[in-house]
Design a protein around this motif. Structure first.
Motif, PDB file in Angstrom:
ATOM      1  N   LEU A 131       1.049  -1.459   0.167  1.00 37.40           N
ATOM      2  CA  LEU A 131      -0.230  -0.510  -0.423  1.00 37.40           C
ATOM      3  C   LEU A 131       1.079   1.836  -0.014  1.00 37.40           C
ATOM      4  CD1 LEU A 131      -2.578  -1.305   2.649  1.00 37.40           C
ATOM      5  CD2 LEU A 131      -3.265  -1.699   0.395  1.00 37.40           C
ATOM      6  N   LEU A 132       2.257   1.065  -0.033  1.00 32.65           N
ATOM      7  CA  LEU A 132       2.748   2.332   0.441  1.00 32.65           C
ATOM      8  C   LEU A 132       3.095   3.575  -1.576  1.00 32.65           C
ATOM      9  CD1 LEU A 132       6.745   0.463   0.938  1.00 32.65           C
ATOM     10  CD2 LEU A 132       5.123   2.149   2.808  1.00 32.65           C
ATOM     11  N   ASP A 133       2.207   2.832  -2.426  1.00 35.38           N
ATOM     12  CA  ASP A 133       2.494   4.707  -3.093  1.00 35.38           C
ATOM     13  C   ASP A 133       1.053   4.344  -3.123  1.00 35.38           C
ATOM     14  OD1 ASP A 133       5.442   4.750  -3.644  1.00 35.38           O
ATOM     15  OD2 ASP A 133       5.147   1.851  -4.294  1.00 35.38           O
ATOM     16  N   ARG A 134      -0.012   4.525  -2.583  1.00 37.09           N
ATOM     17  CA  ARG A 134      -1.116   4.509  -2.025  1.00 37.09           C
ATOM     18  C   ARG A 134      -1.206   5.873  -1.736  1.00 37.09           C
ATOM     19  NH1 ARG A 134      -6.013   0.479  -1.418  1.00 37.09           N
ATOM     20  NH2 ARG A 134      -4.980  -1.323  -2.370  1.00 37.09           N
ATOM     21  N   ARG A 135      -2.254   7.157  -2.131  1.00 34.65           N
ATOM     22  CA  ARG A 135      -2.553   8.194  -1.427  1.00 34.65           C
ATOM     23  C   ARG A 135      -3.300   7.662  -0.297  1.00 34.65           C
ATOM     24  NH1 ARG A 135      -6.012  10.768  -3.459  1.00 34.65           N
ATOM     25  NH2 ARG A 135      -6.834   9.496  -5.326  1.00 34.65           N
ATOM     26  N   THR A 136      -3.215   7.939   0.766  1.00 34.66           N
ATOM     27  CA  THR A 136      -3.997   7.668   1.557  1.00 34.66           C
ATOM     28  C   THR A 136      -5.772   7.660   2.049  1.00 34.66           C
ATOM     29  OG1 THR A 136      -3.852   9.233   3.060  1.00 34.66           O
ATOM     30  CG2 THR A 136      -1.798   8.357   3.151  1.00 34.66           C
ATOM     31  N   ALA A 137      -5.775   8.745   1.524  1.00 34.97           N
ATOM     32  CA  ALA A 137      -6.773   9.081   0.970  1.00 34.97           C
ATOM     33  C   ALA A 137      -7.610   7.223   0.138  1.00 34.97           C
ATOM     34  CB  ALA A 137      -8.328   9.839   0.227  1.00 34.97           C
ATOM     35  N   ALA A 138      -6.973   6.480  -0.387  1.00 32.05           N
ATOM     36  CA  ALA A 138      -7.324   5.329  -0.984  1.00 32.05           C
ATOM     37  C   ALA A 138      -6.968   4.162  -0.838  1.00 32.05           C
ATOM     38  CB  ALA A 138      -6.715   4.964  -2.157  1.00 32.05           C
ATOM     39  N   LEU A 139      -6.711   4.204   1.402  1.00 33.42           N
ATOM     40  CA  LEU A 139      -6.668   3.104   1.825  1.00 33.42           C
ATOM     41  C   LEU A 139      -8.284   3.306   2.461  1.00 33.42           C
ATOM     42  CD1 LEU A 139      -3.701   4.159   3.712  1.00 33.42           C
ATOM     43  CD2 LEU A 139      -3.246   3.003   1.671  1.00 33.42           C
ATOM     44  N   SER A 140      -8.029   1.713   3.338  1.00 36.87           N
ATOM     45  CA  SER A 140      -9.497   1.477   4.095  1.00 36.87           C
ATOM     46  C   SER A 140      -8.916   1.919   5.286  1.00 36.87           C
ATOM     47  CB  SER A 140      -9.816   0.089   4.322  1.00 36.87           C
ATOM     48  OG  SER A 140      -9.093  -0.499   5.197  1.00 36.87           O
ATOM     49  N   GLY A 141     -10.152   1.998   5.923  1.00 37.88           N
ATOM     50  CA  GLY A 141      -9.645   2.846   7.626  1.00 37.88           C
ATOM     51  C   GLY A 141      -8.842   2.162   8.771  1.00 37.88           C
ATOM     52  N   GLY A 142      -8.989   1.115   8.915  1.00 37.72           N
ATOM     53  CA  GLY A 142      -8.181  -0.138   9.217  1.00 37.72           C
ATOM     54  C   GLY A 142      -6.563   0.037   8.883  1.00 37.72           C
ATOM     55  N   GLN A 143      -6.497  -0.031   7.339  1.00 36.91           N
ATOM     56  CA  GLN A 143      -5.155   0.040   6.759  1.00 36.91           C
ATOM     57  C   GLN A 143      -4.286   1.958   6.913  1.00 36.91           C
ATOM     58  OE1 GLN A 143      -6.458  -0.046   2.855  1.00 36.91           O
ATOM     59  NE2 GLN A 143      -6.300  -2.178   2.852  1.00 36.91           N
ATOM     60  N   ARG A 144      -5.087   3.144   7.333  1.00 41.14           N
ATOM     61  CA  ARG A 144      -5.361   3.635   7.121  1.00 41.14           C
ATOM     62  C   ARG A 144      -4.256   4.223   8.989  1.00 41.14           C
ATOM     63  NH1 ARG A 144      -9.058   7.149   6.646  1.00 41.14           N
ATOM     64  NH2 ARG A 144      -8.961   6.406   4.047  1.00 41.14           N
ATOM     65  N   ARG A 145      -5.418   3.280   9.827  1.00 43.83           N
ATOM     66  CA  ARG A 145      -5.045   3.294  11.447  1.00 43.83           C
ATOM     67  C   ARG A 145      -3.710   2.516  11.401  1.00 43.83           C
ATOM     68  NH1 ARG A 145      -6.065   6.149  14.279  1.00 43.83           N
ATOM     69  NH2 ARG A 145      -6.615   5.858  16.565  1.00 43.83           N
ATOM     70  N   ARG A 146      -3.678   1.115  10.662  1.00 45.85           N
ATOM     71  CA  ARG A 146      -2.118   0.887  10.744  1.00 45.85           C
ATOM     72  C   ARG A 146      -1.185   1.613  10.640  1.00 45.85           C
ATOM     73  NH1 ARG A 146      -4.312  -3.610   8.409  1.00 45.85           N
ATOM     74  NH2 ARG A 146      -2.979  -3.548   6.567  1.00 45.85           N
ATOM     75  N   LEU A 147      -1.523   2.495   9.115  1.00 47.20           N
ATOM     76  CA  LEU A 147      -0.290   3.821   9.014  1.00 47.20           C
ATOM     77  C   LEU A 147      -0.006   4.510  10.054  1.00 47.20           C
ATOM     78  CD1 LEU A 147       1.491   5.000   6.800  1.00 47.20           C
ATOM     79  CD2 LEU A 147      -0.981   6.242   5.608  1.00 47.20           C
ATOM     80  N   ASP A 148      -1.246   5.614  10.854  1.00 47.91           N
ATOM     81  CA  ASP A 148      -1.059   5.635  11.347  1.00 47.91           C
ATOM     82  C   ASP A 148      -0.119   5.372  13.173  1.00 47.91           C
ATOM     83  OD1 ASP A 148      -2.690   8.145  10.720  1.00 47.91           O
ATOM     84  OD2 ASP A 148      -4.639   6.718  11.574  1.00 47.91           O
ATOM     85  N   ILE A 149       0.077   4.409  12.910  1.00 48.02           N
ATOM     86  CA  ILE A 149       0.996   3.268  14.185  1.00 48.02           C
ATOM     87  C   ILE A 149       2.423   3.316  13.536  1.00 48.02           C
ATOM     88  CG2 ILE A 149       1.134   1.291  15.206  1.00 48.02           C
ATOM     89  CD1 ILE A 149      -2.143   1.297  15.376  1.00 48.02           C
ATOM     90  N   ALA A 150       1.981   2.799  11.958  1.00 46.18           N
ATOM     91  CA  ALA A 150       3.701   2.991  11.844  1.00 46.18           C
ATOM     92  C   ALA A 150       4.520   4.157  11.699  1.00 46.18           C
ATOM     93  CB  ALA A 150       3.476   2.829  10.465  1.00 46.18           C
TER      94      ALA A 150
END
Ligand SMILES: Nc1ncnc2c1ncn2[C@@H]1O[C@H](COP(=O)(O)OP(=O)(O)OP(=O)(O)O)[C@@H](O)[C@H]1O
Ligand SMILES: [Mg+2]
Lengths: 260, 264
Positions: A131-150
């Protein structure tokens, strides 16, 4: 030995409709490597407490030290030691996950090359590689949460503040996050200070719970101790204890019939 | 999978303020480059003035040396900066609701850098637009000495830095665009009219001329108009420079103070 200690920590917001005493004097201590769960009903003052402890919000009363740094005297020291995942996240929808991670690393003083490498590492760790090269708008809620934690783990903080980290996560991701939190503590000695509304999560994950209500500490102790003291019986659930402490239990069964 | 062991940090080659400012600047410049449309949109209003208002002035006695273009274009340049920079704060209102502002503020990045990175991005974008505007004006008939044109760009940059700082400071203090826009409109429109951006205040009756001296922008406009006719060592240029530098220093100080204490 404490890594977080607060004394009379308080915050009053001044609004057009008068003052709102969001936090009214919280005393608590957290040991290094502890996983502390902060529980409390909506509006109890959990987020406000976290925002004060991460230097985002100036307390209107009391004092606190985090990782040996005084909140007011050495905010930069506190910021270096802390990672924070806000209740509503903090990524720009137009930016890719990779760019956000790299910027974050560089804000913590990594060189470009180190930040790029750290981004890859965190992506592997948090299952974000694809998912690294996706804009964060195109992540699901849970994927975005994992990014926030990362992002919050970028600089390997001594203290990690997580505000409702598992809200909106599927059961698998939630279990993954519990694992990660335990691993951070076991392998790195990270202190984790998290809020949650899920009592099963608090029960399973936290070493100790602090329950706040109306901006003050209503009870604290290990999940087992809280169940024994407030739940009424040794095999009571944390839910029973929570409702007894916050006084929001369901009405006794023999009152007037329910009209819906 | 275990987390990798801690790595030693290399020393930062730049002083922290520069390092952090460059990072934030890069982040927001990339944001601007992603929306090419917005990059040009700010030019629309001054271009329309250039095309449809400029020709009206060509035979009017504006009381200045040089052509009417040498009077109008300095005004349009500062108008571009006035409106472009004053509304810069809008983006931070959006970013506050996305949590981006707090996520940056929780890092050790300097508070001044968090402001300056954004402000310098705005100054860069406005400077780019100013260059395009001058090129369009040259095509319409403007002739002015190069040093004068460069001095004009310096004033555009200083004004952009000042107003963007103030705009971000205000935006950090409000919660919604509905609280922000009326304040900005109430300040920009009178500034535009009272500073003689479109027609010089030398044509104004005495009371209006006196009133306009209370508006800082007036001194910048007079200075750039002098520079555009090749008069560099004048009182207008001196006062303009003093006002522009003082305004920038004051605004950046206010902005940094707000960024330092924000979150109320
Ligand atoms: N910026 C603010 N201005 C005014 N009041 C505020 C502000 N932020 C929070 N409050 C109030 O302070 C109280 C505590 O809010 P806080 O967000 O800390 O609660 P919380 O425990 O995190 O609740 P939740 O579980 O719903 O997230 C609430 O009554 C809230 O309305
Ligand atoms: Mg909350």
């Amino acid at each position: 030995m404490t890594i977080i200690s607060t004394a009379g920590l308080a915050r009053t917001f001044h609004t057009q409709h008068g003052p709102v005493e969001a936090v009214r004097g919280i005393d608590l201590t957290v040991r290094p490597g502890e996983i502390l769960g902060l529980l409390g009903p909506n509006g109890a003052g959990k987020t406000t407490t976290l925002r004060m402890l991460t230097t985002l919000l100036r307390p209107t009363g009391g004092a606190a030290t985090v990782a040996g740094c005084d909140l007011l005297a050495d905010p930069v020291g506190v910021r270096r030691a802390c990672g924070y995942v806000a209740q509503s996240g903090g990524t720009d929808p137009q930016v890719t996950a990779r760019e956000e991670l790299v910027t974050q690393g560089r804000l913590y003083g990594l060189t470009k090359a180190q930040a790029v490498e750290r981004a890859e590492e965190l992506a592997r760790e948090m299952d974000l590689v694809e998912l690294l090269d996706r804009r964060t708008a195109a992540l699901s809620g849970g994927q975005r949460r994992r990014l926030d934690i990362a992002m919050a783990l970028t600089h390997r903080p001594k203290v990690l503040f997580l505000d409702e980290p598992t809200t909106g996560l599927d059961p698998g991701s939630r279990a993954g996050l519990w694992d990660l939190v335990r691993r951070l503590r076991d392998e790195h000695g990270t202190t984790v200070f998290l809020t949650t509304h899920y009592l099963d999560e608090a029960d399973a994950l936290a070493d100790r719970l602090v329950i706040v209500d109306g901006g003050t500490v209503a009870a604290e102790g290990t999940p087992g101790a809280l169940k024994r003291t407030y739940g009424g019986s040794p095999d009571a659930s944390l839910q029973d204890a929570f409702l007894a402490i916050t006084g929001r239990g369901p009405a006794p069964a023999d009152t007037a019939p329910v009209a819906v | 999978m275990p987390l990798p062991p801690d790595q030693p940090r290399t020393l930062m080659p730049l002083p922290p303020l520069l390092h952090d400012t460059a990072l934030i600047y890069g982040r927001y410049l990339r944001q601007s480059l992603r929306s090419r449309f917005a990059l040009l949109f700010g030019l629309l209003m001054p271009l329309l003035y250039l095309l449809f208002f400029g020709p009206l002035l060509t035979h009017l006695p504006l009381g200045a040396r040089g052509s009417s273009w040498q009077v109008l274009v300095p005004g349009l340049l500062l108008q571009l900066a006035l409106f472009g920079a004053s509304f810069a704060g809008f983006t931070i209102i959006v970013e506050k609701s996305q949590g981006v502002v707090e996520r940056l503020r929780v890092t050790p990045a300097g508070r001044l850098a968090l402001l300056l990175g954004r402000v310098l991005r705005d100054a860069t974008v406005l400077l780019f637009q100013a260059v395009l505007l001058v090129l369009a004006a040259v095509a319409m008939g403007l002739r002015a000495p190069l040093p004068g044109i460069l001095i004009g760009f310096a004033f555009v940059t200083l004004l952009a830095v000042s107003l963007a700082s103030l705009s971000y400071a205000l935006a950090m203090r409000v919660d919604t665009p509905q609280q922000f826009a009326p304040v900005i409109n109430a300040l920009t429109m009178p500034s535009m009219l009272l500073s003689g951006l479109l027609v010089p205040m030398t044509l104004a009756p005495a009371w209006l001329d006196a009133l306009s001296r209370l508006v800082p922008l007036r001194y910048l406009v007079d200075a750039v108009r002098d520079a555009y006719v090749g008069s560099y060592a004048t009182a207008h240029v001196l006062y303009g420079a003093l006002v522009a530098v003082a305004l920038a220093a004051l605004s950046v100080t206010v902005g940094t103070r707000v960024f330092r204490t924000a979150g109320a």
